[in-house]
Enzyme design. Structure first.
Site, PDB file in Angstrom:
ATOM      1  N   ILE A  12       0.820  -1.219   0.000  1.00 16.40           N
ATOM      2  CA  ILE A  12       0.000   0.000   0.000  1.00 16.40           C
ATOM      3  C   ILE A  12       0.857   1.274   0.000  1.00 16.40           C
ATOM      4  CG2 ILE A  12      -0.300   0.240   2.510  1.00 16.40           C
ATOM      5  CD1 ILE A  12      -3.344   0.796   1.806  1.00 16.40           C
ATOM      6  N   ASN A  25      -3.093   2.429  15.373  1.00 13.39           N
ATOM      7  CA  ASN A  25      -3.546   2.144  16.734  1.00 13.39           C
ATOM      8  C   ASN A  25      -3.987   3.474  17.346  1.00 13.39           C
ATOM      9  OD1 ASN A  25      -1.218   3.437  18.015  1.00 13.39           O
ATOM     10  ND2 ASN A  25      -0.057   1.646  17.339  1.00 13.39           N
ATOM     11  N   GLY A  33       3.079  -3.952  11.471  1.00 10.83           N
ATOM     12  CA  GLY A  33       2.262  -4.197  10.288  1.00 10.83           C
ATOM     13  C   GLY A  33       2.214  -3.022   9.331  1.00 10.83           C
ATOM     14  N   VAL A  34       1.031  -2.790   8.779  1.00 13.06           N
ATOM     15  CA  VAL A  34       0.854  -1.725   7.792  1.00 13.06           C
ATOM     16  C   VAL A  34       1.123  -0.351   8.411  1.00 13.06           C
ATOM     17  CG1 VAL A  34      -1.653  -1.389   8.085  1.00 13.06           C
ATOM     18  CG2 VAL A  34      -0.601  -0.947   5.877  1.00 13.06           C
ATOM     19  N   ASP A  35       0.796  -0.178   9.680  1.00  7.87           N
ATOM     20  CA  ASP A  35       1.017   1.091  10.378  1.00  7.87           C
ATOM     21  C   ASP A  35       2.509   1.447  10.367  1.00  7.87           C
ATOM     22  OD1 ASP A  35       0.525   3.357  11.933  1.00  7.87           O
ATOM     23  OD2 ASP A  35       0.214   2.248  13.784  1.00  7.87           O
ATOM     24  N   SER A 122      -7.675  -4.439  10.707  1.00  6.67           N
ATOM     25  CA  SER A 122      -7.922  -5.304  11.878  1.00  6.67           C
ATOM     26  C   SER A 122      -7.632  -6.788  11.669  1.00  6.67           C
ATOM     27  CB  SER A 122      -9.361  -5.154  12.406  1.00  6.67           C
ATOM     28  OG  SER A 122      -9.489  -3.966  13.139  1.00  6.67           O
ATOM     29  N   GLY A 124      -4.697  -8.262  11.113  1.00  7.72           N
ATOM     30  CA  GLY A 124      -3.367  -8.704  11.563  1.00  7.72           C
ATOM     31  C   GLY A 124      -3.389  -9.010  13.049  1.00  7.72           C
TER      32      GLY A 124
END
Length: 175
Positions: A12, A25, A33-35, A122, A124
């Site tokens: 992404i 979060n 993860g993606v964050d 949500s 992961g």
């Protein structure tokens, strides 16, 4: 005009869209993860704006969304939304997940974004069952688009094969 919904398997942080959605979060300070990937690829400007949002309103509640610059990403904006942690579906998780998609799309429209890319929110470390999450995501996006034609393209960007296959199967049966 019909909004295009496109499924992609990939990263992404490489999407050339007006807005990418970050599965953040509640602290908004980055994570795994993606964050973590979005914060690393986008650089310090994203974290700086997240800190300003925290100073003004605290963090971000589950189901809500906030917007920052895209920093060094190809996307102009990052929309940070906080998905629910799965608790056997007993704490309103499906409704909260649908709100993540709705509120992200609403923020995109308010900022003039026409194209938006979503990760699998949500699914992961928050352990939301992937088949349920895919169904909720697709339905929430379709419901929003039925009432708002400002968005021209929505991308579901799947990092893993399992989510990609689930979305492919669920999107294939759409009218």
């Amino acid at each position: 005009m019909q909004t295009m919904i496109t499924l992609i398997k990939g990263d992404i942080t490489k999407m050339k869209v007006d807005a990418v959605v970050n599965a953040a979060n509640s602290s908004l300070l980055g994570g795994g993860g993606v964050d973590g990937a979005i914060h690393r690829a986008g650089g310090p400007a994203i974290l700086e704006e997240c800190r300003q949002i925290r100073a003004k309103q605290g963090g971000c509640d589950t189901g809500e969304a906030v917007i920052t610059t895209g920093g060094q990403l190809p996307a102009k904006y990052v929309i940070h939304t906080v998905g629910p942690v799965w608790n056997n579906g007993n704490k309103g998780e499906p409704e909260l997940l649908a709100k993540c998609y709705h509120n992200s799309l609403q923020l995109a429209v308010e900022h003039g974004a026409k194209t938006i890319a979503f990760p699998n929110i949500s699914t992961g470390v928050y352990r939301f069952p992937k088949p349920n999450a895919a169904e909720i995501a697709i339905k929430a996006v379709q419901q929003f688009l039925a009432n708002d034609n400002n968005i021209t393209e929505v991308y579901f960007v799947c990092f893993d094969d399992e989510n990609y296959e689930l979305y492919k199967e669920k999107l294939a049966v759409l009218p």
